[in-house]
Design an enzyme around this catalytic site. Structure first.
Site, PDB file in Angstrom:
ATOM      1  N   SER A 147      -7.855   6.183   9.982  1.00 49.65           N
ATOM      2  CA  SER A 147      -6.789   7.060   9.486  1.00 49.65           C
ATOM      3  C   SER A 147      -7.009   8.469  10.018  1.00 49.65           C
ATOM      4  O   SER A 147      -8.124   8.995   9.971  1.00 49.65           O
ATOM      5  CB  SER A 147      -6.799   7.086   7.953  1.00 49.65           C
ATOM      6  OG  SER A 147      -6.609   5.794   7.428  1.00 49.65           O
ATOM      7  N   GLN A 175       1.618   7.930   7.294  1.00 49.87           N
ATOM      8  CA  GLN A 175       0.268   8.014   7.848  1.00 49.87           C
ATOM      9  C   GLN A 175       0.302   7.775   9.351  1.00 49.87           C
ATOM     10  O   GLN A 175       1.048   6.928   9.841  1.00 49.87           O
ATOM     11  CB  GLN A 175      -0.671   6.984   7.206  1.00 49.87           C
ATOM     12  CG  GLN A 175      -2.111   7.093   7.702  1.00 49.87           C
ATOM     13  CD  GLN A 175      -3.042   6.078   7.055  1.00 49.87           C
ATOM     14  OE1 GLN A 175      -3.417   5.100   7.688  1.00 49.87           O
ATOM     15  NE2 GLN A 175      -3.392   6.301   5.793  1.00 49.87           N
ATOM     16  N   ASP A 204      -3.506   3.828   0.545  1.00 56.28           N
ATOM     17  CA  ASP A 204      -4.205   3.759   1.830  1.00 56.28           C
ATOM     18  C   ASP A 204      -4.532   2.326   2.219  1.00 56.28           C
ATOM     19  O   ASP A 204      -4.980   2.074   3.340  1.00 56.28           O
ATOM     20  CB  ASP A 204      -5.477   4.612   1.783  1.00 56.28           C
ATOM     21  CG  ASP A 204      -6.015   4.932   3.168  1.00 56.28           C
ATOM     22  OD1 ASP A 204      -5.201   5.149   4.086  1.00 56.28           O
ATOM     23  OD2 ASP A 204      -7.253   4.965   3.346  1.00 56.28           O
TER      24      ASP A 204
END
Length: 288
Positions: A229, A279, A205
């Site tokens: 996110s 993502q 991440d």
């Protein structure tokens, strides 16, 4: 957090009931809980309910609310299915009466089959040639924007070395891709595969949404863009260890409708493809 041992104190959850676990949070420099932490903690919870030796091969998740750093996070695991080859778990993360995150994770028994993978770049700069985030703070700290300097000053259990250093004062659009080497700090020789996958998910991440800003860098940056996110998916292909540098290659196929989409591949230094990531995140220009 300065080492893998510090990180594991956060990622390994406390069991409070059957299929229910509690986790604490540590800041990575943002005012909310780091998405990678919630991803990794949820996988720790899911894996604690796997009793048949199956290995995590994919997960798909959504971030629903910003997490409060001051509150514990409770993870509830639902055992969806234990089939002949695959096991599926759903994990819900809660703070108080608020659901902040959901994930579905799939585990697979070991099987033989066909195998291929994409190749790592042949001419990629090696980590020994590059400056780390710590090096950049030491060399350029007095000249960096305040927010960037504060972010780099946070102690981390991972060292990052970007292949290309971006000058935040050079207002020009960048190519829609980037590469970052990373290495875990501390002794990781005794980690099992499930724990390594959880740590890798935590690391995945970092850096990923930033690449979606690259094609717009002449006008967009972290200070004038609201980012968060929205979802995160990951596929795990092969076993690995953390005793050497690993490469995270990232690209961004599209931004639109105040959302940015980014993809990544994680390789060992010798070119083994370990995992792939995708993502989508909020990228909302702030009105001045």
């Amino acid at each position: 957090m300065n080492s893998v041992n510090d990180l594991l104190k956060v990622l390994v959850l406390k069991k409070i009931a059957e299929n229910q676990f509690n986790g604490i949070s540590k800041t990575v420099g943002s005012p909310n809980v780091f998405g990678g932490q919630v991803l990794a903690q949820s996988l720790n919870a899911a894996n604690r309910t796997i009793t048949n030796g199956r290995v995590l091969h994919s997960m798909h998740s959504y971030f629903l609310e910003a997490g409060d750093l001051a509150l514990p996070i409770t993870y509830q695991v639902d055992i969806i299915r234990d089939g002949g080859s695959f096991s599926t778990r759903r994990v819900t993360a809660n703070q108080g009466d608020k659901i902040i995150f959901i994930i579905a994770a799939s585990f697979h028994k070991n099987e033989d089959g066909y195998e291929h993978q994409i190749k790592i770049k042949d001419d990629i700069k090696q980590p020994e040639e590059l400056a780390s985030w710590s090096d950049m703070l030491q060399q350029f700290g007095d000249f960096l924007p305040k927010a960037t300097k504060s972010f780099l000053e946070i102690p981390r259990p991972i060292e990052f070395k970007p292949v290309d250093i971006i000058n935040p004062f050079d207002k020009k659009d960048l190519e829609p891709h980037t590469e970052v080497w990373f290495k875990l700090k501390g002794d990781s020789s005794t980690l099992d595969l499930a724990t390594k996958q959880q740590i890798l998910t935590y690391i995945s991440d970092y850096n990923i949404l930033g690449v979606a800003l690259h094609p717009h860098a002449s006008k967009a940056h972290w200070g004038n863009t609201q980012t968060a996110s929205l979802d995160h998916s990951m596929w795990y292909f092969r076993d690995f260890d953390f005793n050497d540098w690993m490469l995270y290659t990232l690209d961004t196929p599209s931004t639109s409708n105040a959302r940015g989409f980014a993809r990544g591949h994680i390789f060992t230094r010798d070119g083994k493809l370990v995992a792939s990531v995708a993502q989508e995140g909020l990228m909302r220009p702030l009105k001045s």
